[in-house]
Scaffold this motif. Structure first.
Motif, mmCIF file in Angstrom:
data_model
loop_
_atom_site.group_PDB
_atom_site.id
_atom_site.type_symbol
_atom_site.label_atom_id
_atom_site.label_comp_id
_atom_site.label_asym_id
_atom_site.label_seq_id
_atom_site.Cartn_x
_atom_site.Cartn_y
_atom_site.Cartn_z
ATOM 1 N N LEU A 49 -1.417 4.148 7.633
ATOM 2 C CA LEU A 49 -2.498 4.192 6.652
ATOM 3 C C LEU A 49 -3.768 4.648 7.345
ATOM 4 O O LEU A 49 -4.341 3.908 8.159
ATOM 5 N N SER A 63 -2.004 9.065 8.107
ATOM 6 C CA SER A 63 -1.205 8.910 6.892
ATOM 7 C C SER A 63 0.020 9.812 6.914
ATOM 8 O O SER A 63 1.114 9.401 6.512
ATOM 9 N N VAL A 123 0.807 -1.225 0.000
ATOM 10 C CA VAL A 123 0.000 0.000 0.000
ATOM 11 C C VAL A 123 0.839 1.274 0.000
ATOM 12 O O VAL A 123 0.293 2.374 -0.006
ATOM 13 N N ARG A 126 -7.488 15.073 0.988
ATOM 14 C CA ARG A 126 -6.381 15.371 0.068
ATOM 15 C C ARG A 126 -5.804 16.764 0.288
ATOM 16 O O ARG A 126 -4.668 17.030 -0.101
ATOM 17 N N LYS A 134 -7.127 4.669 -4.080
ATOM 18 C CA LYS A 134 -6.388 3.491 -4.547
ATOM 19 C C LYS A 134 -6.400 2.317 -3.578
ATOM 20 O O LYS A 134 -5.934 1.224 -3.904
ATOM 21 N N ILE A 135 -6.931 2.546 -2.358
ATOM 22 C CA ILE A 135 -6.955 1.483 -1.350
ATOM 23 C C ILE A 135 -8.320 1.510 -0.671
ATOM 24 O O ILE A 135 -8.787 2.571 -0.244
ATOM 25 N N LYS A 189 -0.191 11.783 1.134
ATOM 26 C CA LYS A 189 0.199 10.387 1.317
ATOM 27 C C LYS A 189 -1.006 9.459 1.143
ATOM 28 O O LYS A 189 -2.154 9.904 1.169
ATOM 29 N N PRO A 190 -0.758 8.158 0.947
ATOM 30 C CA PRO A 190 -1.867 7.224 0.723
ATOM 31 C C PRO A 190 -2.816 7.152 1.915
ATOM 32 O O PRO A 190 -2.388 7.151 3.074
#
Length: 332
Positions: A40, A35, A11, A62, A97-98, A67-68
């Motif tokens: 995460l 994050s 991830v 965002r 994306k996750i 970061k993710p």
């Protein structure tokens, strides 16, 4: 020492630490802070009233981190279910994306997410369910031991057994959930075969957590006995904070023959939301795990993640190395 695992590589995060996807708690400010700290963070989709609100919450995250981070979509049977497909589409449209999935029959959601190149973590409470999710095509498993807040399943298997039992059979990465809150837990999870840890209650009790300060202080004051298991007789067990309301639910169930209608006013979600927003820990049902007994402060997410990683590295390179008769792995 860097604690790199298959999960951190999967991830794209720095530390093998994940924030649980918690109803009313998993908002942009908490997810982004986790994050930013190298873990995460997870936004909880159904905390947002509509799919469009979820899009705005993802956009807000965002602005707080580059970061993710992930989004949790929990699918539960209901008389009037939320528009799950619309929430799913909002996640896809937003370029997340996750995703963490949980709950009932997620196959159509997993398939759709995978079609768009999204990595899927599925949360479950039993080895058989984890293997089913692996066959379904998910990328990682989050396995919940009996110690966890929320729904620990009906098998009552604690993490000390559940984690290695799952690790023995799974081929994909797995993170461990339930009872984690410090470096000792992280090292233990890694030793048992997990690739990281998931923390819910511990992240509730941080500066960035969007719940009332009095609830955070109650978590610090509580010990490991301060939870109740409700809905046991209805085969939908939930671990929640021990308070006047959850004590009453337990008492009603113990009398025998209880139906959901007998407790529905006590367990209404709106009452739990008021707990978090107004700070009366006895007003309604709210989730908390046994890890309360190891929570003694209210740090920032950055301070907490750094401390956990530092503790874990010290244990691995210091105490464990000495016990194994090895020279210290710490730099000179």
């Amino acid at each position: 020492m860097a604690l790199k695992t298959r999960f951190t590589e999967l991830v794209g995060i720095e530390h093998p630490i994940v924030q649980g996807g918690m109803q009313w708690v998993g908002r942009a400010e908490l997810a982004a802070a986790v994050s930013e700290a190298g873990g995460l963070g997870i936004i909880t989709a159904l905390t947002q009233p509509t799919p469009d609100d979820l899009r705005r919450e993802i956009d807000r995250a965002r602005t707080l981190t580059s970061k993710p981070f992930a989004v949790n979509l929990t699918i539960l049977p209901a008389i009037n279910p939320p528009p799950y497909a619309e929430y799913r589409q909002a996640i896809i449209d937003s370029g997340v994306k996750i995703v963490e999935t949980a709950g009932h029959k997620p196959q159509e959601h997993v398939d759709h997410f995978k079609e768009h190149g999204i990595k899927v973590i599925h949360k479950c409470t039993a080895v058989r369910h984890a293997l089913s999710a692996e066959r379904m095509g998910v990328d990682a498993i989050s396995i919940d031991g009996f110690e966890c807040a929320g729904h620990p399943g009906e098998d009552d298997i604690p993490g000390l057994i559940l984690i290695p039992a799952a690790a023995d059979k799974l081929k994909i990465p797995m993170i461990a959930s339930g009872g984690f809150g410090d470096g000792r837990g992280l090292v233990a999870a890694l030793a048992l075969g997990a690739e990281g840890i998931n923390m819910g209650t511990r992240f509730m009790c941080t500066k960035e957590s969007p719940i009332h300060q009095k609830v955070k202080e109650q978590i610090v004051a509580n010990d490991e006995r301060a939870t109740n298991l409700i809905f046991r007789t209805m085969h939908n067990t939930a671990r929640v904070a021990k308070n006047a309301v959850s004590d009453e639910v337990v008492a009603i169930e113990r009398r025998g023959g209880a139906k959901f209608e007998d407790v529905k006013d006590l367990v209404a979600g709106v009452r739990g939301r008021v707990v978090y927003e107004e700070g009366d820990p006895d007003y309604g049902i709210w989730s908390a795990g046994m890890i309360q007994g190891l929570i003694h402060d209210i740090p920032s997410c950055g301070e907490l993640v750094s401390r956990i990683v530092r503790e874990a590295e010290d244990i691995i390179s210091g105490r464990l190395a000495r016990l194994a008769g090895l020279r210290s792995l710490a730099p000179a």
